[in-house]
Scaffold this motif. Structure first.
Motif, PDB file in Angstrom:
ATOM      1  N   VAL A  68       1.165  -1.334   0.083  1.00  0.00           N
ATOM      2  CA  VAL A  68       0.057   0.373  -0.101  1.00  0.00           C
ATOM      3  C   VAL A  68       1.027   1.587  -0.085  1.00  0.00           C
ATOM      4  CG1 VAL A  68      -1.799   1.524   0.972  1.00  0.00           C
ATOM      5  CG2 VAL A  68      -2.018  -1.426   1.306  1.00  0.00           C
ATOM      6  N   LEU A  69       1.827   1.232   0.769  1.00  0.00           N
ATOM      7  CA  LEU A  69       2.862   2.219   0.585  1.00  0.00           C
ATOM      8  C   LEU A  69       3.284   2.579   0.037  1.00  0.00           C
ATOM      9  CD1 LEU A  69       4.420   5.011   2.350  1.00  0.00           C
ATOM     10  CD2 LEU A  69       6.928   3.058   3.070  1.00  0.00           C
ATOM     11  N   ASP A  91       2.221   1.793  -3.210  1.00  0.00           N
ATOM     12  CA  ASP A  91       1.478   2.159  -4.294  1.00  0.00           C
ATOM     13  C   ASP A  91       1.334   3.515  -4.415  1.00  0.00           C
ATOM     14  OD1 ASP A  91       0.638  -0.532  -5.646  1.00  0.00           O
ATOM     15  OD2 ASP A  91      -0.789  -0.870  -4.801  1.00  0.00           O
ATOM     16  N   LEU A  92       0.799   4.250  -2.593  1.00  0.00           N
ATOM     17  CA  LEU A  92       0.761   5.866  -2.784  1.00  0.00           C
ATOM     18  C   LEU A  92       1.722   6.424  -2.664  1.00  0.00           C
ATOM     19  CD1 LEU A  92      -0.878   5.303   1.335  1.00  0.00           C
ATOM     20  CD2 LEU A  92      -2.587   6.804  -0.974  1.00  0.00           C
ATOM     21  N   LEU A  93       3.224   5.794  -2.918  1.00  0.00           N
ATOM     22  CA  LEU A  93       4.045   6.613  -2.708  1.00  0.00           C
ATOM     23  C   LEU A  93       3.571   7.051  -4.303  1.00  0.00           C
ATOM     24  CD1 LEU A  93       6.819   5.543  -1.110  1.00  0.00           C
ATOM     25  CD2 LEU A  93       5.773   7.304  -0.842  1.00  0.00           C
ATOM     26  N   LEU A  94       4.186   5.843  -5.008  1.00  0.00           N
ATOM     27  CA  LEU A  94       3.955   5.536  -6.750  1.00  0.00           C
ATOM     28  C   LEU A  94       2.961   6.822  -7.675  1.00  0.00           C
ATOM     29  CD1 LEU A  94       4.786   2.346  -8.251  1.00  0.00           C
ATOM     30  CD2 LEU A  94       6.837   4.378  -8.098  1.00  0.00           C
ATOM     31  N   GLY A  95       1.262   5.761  -7.197  1.00  0.00           N
ATOM     32  CA  GLY A  95       0.486   6.088  -8.243  1.00  0.00           C
ATOM     33  C   GLY A  95       0.529   7.530  -8.187  1.00  0.00           C
ATOM     34  N   VAL A 102      -4.635   2.056  -5.688  1.00  0.00           N
ATOM     35  CA  VAL A 102      -3.992   1.993  -4.308  1.00  0.00           C
ATOM     36  C   VAL A 102      -3.925  -0.411  -3.410  1.00  0.00           C
ATOM     37  CG1 VAL A 102      -3.180   2.385  -1.530  1.00  0.00           C
ATOM     38  CG2 VAL A 102      -3.815   3.938  -3.480  1.00  0.00           C
ATOM     39  N   GLY A 103      -3.390  -0.051  -3.668  1.00  0.00           N
ATOM     40  CA  GLY A 103      -3.854  -1.988  -3.219  1.00  0.00           C
ATOM     41  C   GLY A 103      -2.982  -3.167  -3.770  1.00  0.00           C
ATOM     42  N   VAL A 104      -3.024  -2.612  -5.033  1.00  0.00           N
ATOM     43  CA  VAL A 104      -2.810  -3.799  -6.387  1.00  0.00           C
ATOM     44  C   VAL A 104      -1.151  -4.279  -6.147  1.00  0.00           C
ATOM     45  CG1 VAL A 104      -1.628  -2.309  -7.983  1.00  0.00           C
ATOM     46  CG2 VAL A 104      -2.757  -5.122  -8.559  1.00  0.00           C
TER      47      VAL A 104
END
Lengths: 190, 303
Positions: free
Chosen positions: A72-73, A75-79, A85-87
């Protein structure tokens, strides 16, 4: 349980925390503005590589909830806007499960087999992320950059895996001789 | 004792069940997180901002070694083409000197005409200089993280420029960090003008290094080498920030090369033109008013 000195306790804690710390480091490194051509493209996939590599020997030190949090971290940083978020979390958990279920083919076997296994699993991971991103944003995302990313990380694996394996090899509990090639599904080393 | 034993038995059973279905539970949890993210975008944006704020000090710490590594790589490449580069620069210098003369003359003329027409200058722009501490470049997006945030007056929608031209706009703002969406990102849509013909168009990114120009009227008037500047429509940017130049005109598709070299960005300027438009209005209430030009906040450059 034997009586341990402070150092021994620290040692145990350090070992237990090592895979998680390395994973966190690579999650943060994902954002490092490295401008090396091709190499910087692989950064987002390196955490998945770490999950794979550490799941080989010490999956119990990468517990599911930790993988979930790290994913999750990441995805949060990248997306960007709209990215799911969560994939990555799902991908990490599945990689670990796949490695644990196929230990007999991956642990204590020639490196080429590990590499091959890595390529298969990583393809699944990239496909999963790509599919969910396309689904979530409901756009036809060009798969070519994702495939390039995949190819580069597949080539990078032999460079990085021995390094991570060295870190792991400090562990005396690392893959006991007896279980080489004969590890049962679900069996762990501790 | 019997109760305790029973409890232990039940606890053991629960543990077995959880272990057996651990994978399923985790996958379901990840999926639920994804669904929540899809349903409640505001929550996700908040989480992103918090994550960025937490990560940015760490990134700042590793930004310097990374910058050294990048410079070493760039140096190596430049050594290879030093001679051609020099020749090209000399030629460009000569051309620019001619332009400088022209610009001086025009500036004088402009000033005179403005005086005649009592022209009122637009709001003075203020700059916040920022270091790029993180890349958000991957297969699905083009962006970067900056080490400045709400505390020094960065707000969503502000323009991010380099010496060469427009780089992107601010997408998310944390307390001490912000995320830039580059013009090359697939989500970027920019109202622009073709400088020569004053024709309006939309400049869209598609995650590649070239931008796609969608014309509102006809393709016929566009030539290679035409400069593309922001048009100010939509109210987020002022008119005339250079964005790129046309490099390819095929049937129906016009490709634009951005002036900004995204592979070498290290510092950028966040520009607040005091224009509050569509983009800013979503968070306009929380965005602080920018300090008027000439009163620099501590630790930043304001021109």
């Amino acid at each position: 349980m034997r009586a341990d000195g402070v150092l021994a306790v620290l040692d145990r804690w350090g070992r237990a925390a090592l895979p998680g710390s390395v994973l966190l480091f690579f999650v943060l490194l994902t954002l490092a503005p490295l401008r090396a051509p091709y190499l910087s493209d692989t950064l987002p996939l390196l955490p998945a590589l770490v999950v794979f590599q550490f799941s080989l020997a010490t999956p119990e030190r990468l517990p599911g909830p930790l993988l979930l949090a790290m994913g999750v971290l990441l995805d949060l940083l990248l997306g960007g806007p709209g990215a799911p978020v969560g994939v990555s979390a799902m991908g990490f958990v599945l990689i670990r499960a796949a490695v644990v279920a196929n230990r007999r083919y991956l642990v204590g076997v020639p490196f080429l087999f590990q590499w091959f296994g890595f390529c298969i699993l990583m393809f699944g991971f990239v496909a999963l992320v790509w599919a969910f991103t396309a689904l979530w944003t409901w756009t036809a995302i060009d798969p070519v950059p994702a495939i390039m990313q995949y190819l580069v990380v597949a080539v990078t694996y032999p460079l990085l895996a021995p390094l991570l394996a060295r870190v792991r090899a400090r562990d005396p509990l690392n893959v006991p001789e007896l279980s080489r090639g004969t590890a049962q599904p679900g069996e762990t080393t501790s | 004792m019997a109760i305790r034993d029973d409890f232990e038995v039940v606890a053991g059973q629960v543990r077995t069940v959880v272990q057996r279905f651990a994978l399923g539970l985790l996958v379901v949890a990840a999926f639920v997180i994804m669904l929540i993210g899809k349903a409640d975008t505001v929550l996700v944006e908040h989480a992103r901002v918090v994550a960025l704020d937490v990560a940015s000090p760490v990134l700042e710490a590793i930004a310097r070694p990374v910058a050294y590594a990048n410079r070493a790589i760039a140096d190596l490449r430049e050594f290879a083409s030093l001679r051609e580069e020099n020749a090209r620069l000399r030629e460009e210098n000569a051309r620019l000197l001619a332009w400088q003369t022209a610009a001086r003359r025009l500036e004088n003329e402009n000033e005179g005409l403005r005086g005649l027409a009592n022209f009122r200058e637009g709001p003075e722009a203020s700059f916040i200089t920022a270091r790029i501490v993180g890349d958000s470049v991957n297969a699905y997006m083009r962006g970067a993280l900056l080490n400045v945030g709400r505390r020094v007056g960065v707000a969503p929608g502000q323009a991010v420029v380099t010496g060469e031209g427009l780089a992107g706009r601010i997408a998310e703002v944390g307390e001490n960090s912000a995320r830039v969406l580059f013009v090359t990102d697939v989500n970027s849509r920019l109202p622009v003008l073709i400088e020569r013909t004053r024709e309006r168009a939309i400049l869209a990114g598609d995650n590649s290094t070239r931008l796609r120009l969608t014309l509102l009227q006809s393709v016929a008037g566009v030539q290679r080498g035409d400069r593309i500047v922001t048009s100010g429509h939509g109210g987020s940017f002022p008119v005339g920030i250079p964005v790129g130049e046309v490099v390819e005109t095929n049937e129906g598709s016009v490709r634009v090369r951005p002036f900004t070299d995204f592979s070498r960005l290290e510092f950028v300027r966040v520009v607040d033109y005091g224009v509050t438009g569509l983009v800013g209005s979503t968070s306009g209430g929380t965005a602080p008013q920018t300090a008027p030009a000439g009163t620099p906040a501590p630790g930043q450059k304001v021109r």
